[in-house]
Scaffold this active site. Structure first.
Site, PDB file in Angstrom:
ATOM      1  CE  LYS A 199      -3.623   2.281   2.601  1.00 39.27           C
ATOM      2  NZ  LYS A 199      -4.535   2.163   3.734  1.00 39.27           N
ATOM      3  CE  LYS A 252      -5.812   1.840  -0.623  1.00 38.75           C
ATOM      4  NZ  LYS A 252      -6.368   1.775   0.702  1.00 38.75           N
TER       5      LYS A 252
HETATM    6  C1  PBG Z   1      -7.496   3.206   5.338  1.00 40.58           C
HETATM    7  C2  PBG Z   1      -7.692   3.107   3.888  1.00 40.58           C
HETATM    8  C3  PBG Z   1      -7.474   4.105   2.923  1.00 40.58           C
HETATM    9  C4  PBG Z   1      -7.971   3.608   1.732  1.00 40.58           C
HETATM   10  C5  PBG Z   1      -8.429   2.329   1.976  1.00 40.58           C
HETATM   11  N1  PBG Z   1      -8.237   2.031   3.305  1.00 40.58           N
HETATM   12  C6  PBG Z   1      -6.974   5.482   3.047  1.00 40.58           C
HETATM   13  C7  PBG Z   1      -5.635   5.811   3.513  1.00 40.58           C
HETATM   14  O1  PBG Z   1      -4.741   4.996   3.678  1.00 40.58           O
HETATM   15  O2  PBG Z   1      -5.508   7.009   3.734  1.00 40.58           O
HETATM   16  C8  PBG Z   1      -8.027   4.365   0.426  1.00 40.58           C
HETATM   17  C9  PBG Z   1      -8.997   3.860  -0.582  1.00 40.58           C
HETATM   18  C10 PBG Z   1      -9.303   4.800  -1.688  1.00 40.58           C
HETATM   19  O3  PBG Z   1      -8.647   5.830  -1.887  1.00 40.58           O
HETATM   20  O4  PBG Z   1     -10.243   4.485  -2.420  1.00 40.58           O
HETATM   21  N2  PBG Z   1      -6.458   2.600   5.899  1.00 40.58           N
END
Ligand code: PBG
Length: 327
Positions: A199, A252
């Site tokens: 991520k 992601k």
């Molecule tokens: C939270 C999380 C996030 C997303 C999914 N889970 C946001 C972040 O890390 O700030 C983002 C998903 C999206 O942008 O569609 N941990």
């Protein structure tokens, strides 16, 4: 004109008819590949539009159940739930509240549509008043190991509520192992873990943080999310998650990281999901609204590319409309 000297050079032969193109197509896209993210709010009975994500709304539990029915009819096999609690606190206790918004929504959706898979995002940032994904120390940094205990507790609560797949998105080190152990200890040996393995600290989460009200109140997430320049590190993260017991891995965001999807797939051989995130969605919507591109063609091309890169599962806010177009 003659290509007679090289009769073997005829790439165009394979594109001659629609039926033939279909027969030799390498990558297929279908509603069965999609996961639809939903923002469930424990507020009054309503749908609330999210300004930066046209077509996406924060849903009350009753509306989430209705939406789940629409998805099941379209052949979309799974939803990914994000909770927006009525109140947040320093610890993020809403995440492990057995009567919390995701727990209640899961029970309601599973009761009405047992065939639809419910995946629960597991993180503290939607529940903490400071908006960080873990326990914040007095010095203002996120404490990795203290966070693991809270995540394990939240995972167990989600499993008891009937969540089918637990999806930790916090990026703490060792969380997959900690969550696996907690689930097993509580008797949930059969609950798979979908780990947000790679991520990245991405600007493309902007609209999501609006939607979930989870923008960090101070600092940023770069201490625990990944540097966009690193692909080998993504592979190592993925391998660690596999060793700790993850069942499905995730990369992601998706479109700016197709090379990472491809590498993680090749190096791990694991089932792989890719998350086509809020900013990727907002970008196509905005360009389409400005008349700059053909929305349907652009969406289907983008989703196909994510599959071609190596993702089995595409988590996307486009899922509903794409499923309609693919029918
Ligand atoms: C939270 C999380 C996030 C997303 C999914 N889970 C946001 C972040 O890390 O700030 C983002 C998903 C999206 O942008 O569609 N941990």
């Amino acid at each position: 004109m003659s290509f007679g000297q090289f009769p073997q050079i005829r790439m165009r032969r394979m594109r001659a008819s629609r039926a033939l193109r279909g027969l030799v197509r390498e990558t297929r896209l279908s509603a069965a590949d999609f996961v639809y993210p939903m923002f469930v709010a424990s507020s009054a009975d309503r749908r609330e539009p999210i300004a930066s994500m046209p077509g996406i709304e924060r849903l009350s539990i009753a509306h989430a159940v209705t939406e789940a029915g629409t998805l099941a009819e379209l052949g979309i096999p799974a939803v990914l739930l994000f909770g927006i609690p009525a109140a947040k606190d320093q610890e993020g206790s809403g995440a492990w509240d057995d009567e919390g918004v995701v727990q209640l929504a899961t029970r309601a959706i599973k009761e009405a549509h047992p065939e639809l898979l419910v995946i629960a995002d597991l993180c503290l940032c939607e529940y903490t008043s400071h908006g960080h994904c873990g326990v914040v120390t007095p010095e203002g940094s996120v404490h990795n190991d203290a966070t693991l205990k809270l995540l394990a507790r939240a995972a167990t609560s989600q499993a008891r509520a009937g969540v089918d797949i637990i999806a930790p998105s916090d990026m703490m080190d060792g969380r997959v192992g900690a969550i696996r152990a907690a689930l097993d200890e509580d008797g949930h040996h059969d609950k798979p873990i979908l780990a947000y393995s790679a991520k990245f600290a991405s600007a493309f989460y902007g609209p999501f943080r609006d939607a979930a009200g989870s923008a960090p109140a101070f600092g940023d997430r770069r201490a625990y999310q990944m540097d966009p320049g690193n692909a080998n590190e993504a592979v190592r993260e993925a391998q660690l998650d596999r060793e700790e017991g993850a069942d499905i891995l995730m990369v992601k965001p998706a479109l700016p990281y197709l090379d990472v999807i491809s590498a993680v797939r090749r190096e791990t051989g694991m089932p792989l999901a890719a998350y086509n995130v809020s900013g990727e969605y907002a970008m196509i919507k905005a360009a389409a609204a400005a008349g700059a591109l053909d929305e349907r063609a652009a969406v289907l091309e983008a989703l196909t590319s994510i599959r071609r890169a190596g993702a089995d599962i595409v988590i996307t806010y486009h899922a509903k409309e794409a499923a309609q177009w693919l029918q």
